[in-house]
Design a protein around this motif. Structure first.
Motif, short mmCIF file in Angstrom:
data_model
loop_
_atom_site.label_atom_id
_atom_site.label_comp_id
_atom_site.label_asym_id
_atom_site.label_seq_id
_atom_site.Cartn_x
_atom_site.Cartn_y
_atom_site.Cartn_z
N PRO A 7 -3.58 44.52 10.63
CA PRO A 7 -4.73 44.19 10.17
C PRO A 7 -5.33 43.69 8.83
CG PRO A 7 -4.41 46.02 11.72
CD PRO A 7 -3.07 45.80 11.08
N PHE A 8 -4.84 44.43 8.09
CA PHE A 8 -5.08 44.04 6.50
C PHE A 8 -4.70 42.88 6.26
CE2 PHE A 8 -4.31 44.31 2.00
CZ PHE A 8 -5.57 44.60 1.62
N VAL A 9 -3.36 42.39 6.48
CA VAL A 9 -2.87 41.18 6.00
C VAL A 9 -3.71 39.83 6.94
CG1 VAL A 9 -1.02 39.58 6.36
CG2 VAL A 9 -0.71 41.82 5.65
N LEU A 10 -4.02 40.28 8.09
CA LEU A 10 -5.00 39.29 8.74
C LEU A 10 -6.30 39.20 8.11
CD1 LEU A 10 -3.74 40.20 12.60
CD2 LEU A 10 -2.94 38.16 11.02
N TRP A 11 -6.89 40.22 7.95
CA TRP A 11 -8.15 40.31 7.55
C TRP A 11 -8.06 39.51 5.78
CZ3 TRP A 11 -9.61 42.84 2.67
CH2 TRP A 11 -11.23 42.56 2.57
N LEU A 12 -6.94 39.75 5.06
CA LEU A 12 -6.94 39.09 3.86
C LEU A 12 -6.79 37.67 4.02
CD1 LEU A 12 -6.95 40.04 1.01
CD2 LEU A 12 -4.35 40.39 1.07
N ILE A 13 -5.96 37.11 4.82
CA ILE A 13 -5.77 35.73 4.77
C ILE A 13 -6.61 34.77 5.53
CG2 ILE A 13 -3.18 35.84 4.80
CD1 ILE A 13 -2.91 35.43 7.66
N SER A 14 -7.70 35.69 6.26
CA SER A 14 -8.76 34.97 7.20
C SER A 14 -9.71 34.12 6.20
CB SER A 14 -9.51 36.01 7.95
OG SER A 14 -10.51 35.47 8.34
N PRO A 15 -9.90 32.89 6.32
CA PRO A 15 -10.87 32.12 5.54
C PRO A 15 -12.37 32.75 5.72
CG PRO A 15 -9.69 30.63 6.88
CD PRO A 15 -9.31 32.14 7.51
N GLY A 16 -12.68 33.39 6.75
CA GLY A 16 -13.84 33.96 6.81
C GLY A 16 -14.20 35.16 6.11
N THR A 17 -13.10 35.83 5.72
CA THR A 17 -13.26 36.91 4.79
C THR A 17 -13.65 36.51 3.09
OG1 THR A 17 -11.55 38.30 5.73
CG2 THR A 17 -11.88 38.72 3.57
N TRP A 18 -12.78 35.31 2.92
CA TRP A 18 -13.27 34.75 1.52
C TRP A 18 -14.65 34.10 1.45
CZ3 TRP A 18 -10.75 37.17 -1.88
CH2 TRP A 18 -9.34 37.63 -1.72
N ARG A 19 -15.31 33.48 2.53
CA ARG A 19 -16.52 33.11 2.69
C ARG A 19 -17.39 34.16 2.50
NH1 ARG A 19 -14.17 29.46 6.68
NH2 ARG A 19 -14.94 30.78 8.26
N THR A 20 -17.18 35.36 3.25
CA THR A 20 -18.09 36.22 3.28
C THR A 20 -18.31 36.90 1.74
OG1 THR A 20 -17.60 36.81 5.40
CG2 THR A 20 -18.64 38.75 4.18
N ILE A 21 -16.88 37.16 1.30
CA ILE A 21 -17.14 37.72 -0.11
C ILE A 21 -17.76 36.94 -0.95
CG2 ILE A 21 -15.53 38.28 -1.84
CD1 ILE A 21 -13.15 39.29 0.12
N ALA A 22 -17.57 35.41 -1.01
CA ALA A 22 -18.06 34.70 -2.06
C ALA A 22 -19.75 34.69 -1.41
CB ALA A 22 -17.62 33.14 -1.80
N LEU A 23 -20.11 34.79 -0.49
CA LEU A 23 -21.79 34.71 -0.02
C LEU A 23 -22.26 35.97 -0.59
CD1 LEU A 23 -24.06 33.49 1.59
CD2 LEU A 23 -23.33 35.09 3.37
N TYR A 24 -21.58 37.20 -0.55
CA TYR A 24 -22.13 38.48 -0.86
C TYR A 24 -22.17 38.51 -2.35
CZ TYR A 24 -22.32 40.38 3.71
OH TYR A 24 -22.43 40.62 5.07
N ALA A 25 -21.29 37.81 -3.14
CA ALA A 25 -21.10 37.84 -4.72
C ALA A 25 -22.32 36.99 -5.20
CB ALA A 25 -19.89 37.03 -4.98
N LYS A 26 -22.42 35.66 -4.28
CA LYS A 26 -23.45 34.91 -5.03
C LYS A 26 -24.89 35.66 -4.70
CE LYS A 26 -25.48 30.37 -4.00
NZ LYS A 26 -25.30 29.19 -2.85
N ILE A 27 -24.93 36.39 -3.57
CA ILE A 27 -26.29 37.11 -3.39
C ILE A 27 -26.72 38.11 -4.32
CG2 ILE A 27 -27.56 38.37 -1.59
CD1 ILE A 27 -26.36 36.80 0.44
#
Length: 99
Positions: A73-93
């Motif tokens: 589950p960690f690897v799947l979460w890490l390679i998911s494009p949605g994960t990086w979009r969410t992290i980028a959104l929260y970092a921007k906010i």
């Protein structure tokens, strides 16, 4: 932690092991405050994403029983494009709000 440590010190000193449970209950109220703050800054939380985060970081705790499959589950979460979009959104906010 600011509530838990003093409450645990006070309750455990007087009630023993049961006092730690009471200290946890005292600290529980702060979780509501923290949740309200984050939803005011970040907007409504996506609890489906939170479930994936819990699985990604929780399942490796059981690696001794599950073997390397516990890390899937960690690897799947890490390679998911949605994960990086969410992290980028929260970092921007957060960067725009506090930076």
């Amino acid at each position: 932690m600011t509530i838990l440590f003093p409450a645990a010190w006070w309750f455990v000193g007087r009630l023993g092991f049961v006092g730690y449970g009471l200290a946890e209950l005292a600290a529980f109220a702060s979780y509501v405050v923290i949740h309200r703050y984050f939803t005011s800054v970040l907007g409504a939380l996506d609890y489906k994403a939170v479930l994936w985060i819990v699985l990604a970081f929780g399942s490796p705790l059981f690696w001794q029983f599950l073997g390397v499959w516990a890390f899937l589950p960690f690897v799947l979460w890490l390679i998911s494009p949605g994960t990086w979009r969410t992290i980028a959104l929260y970092a921007k906010i957060l960067g725009g709000r506090h930076g």
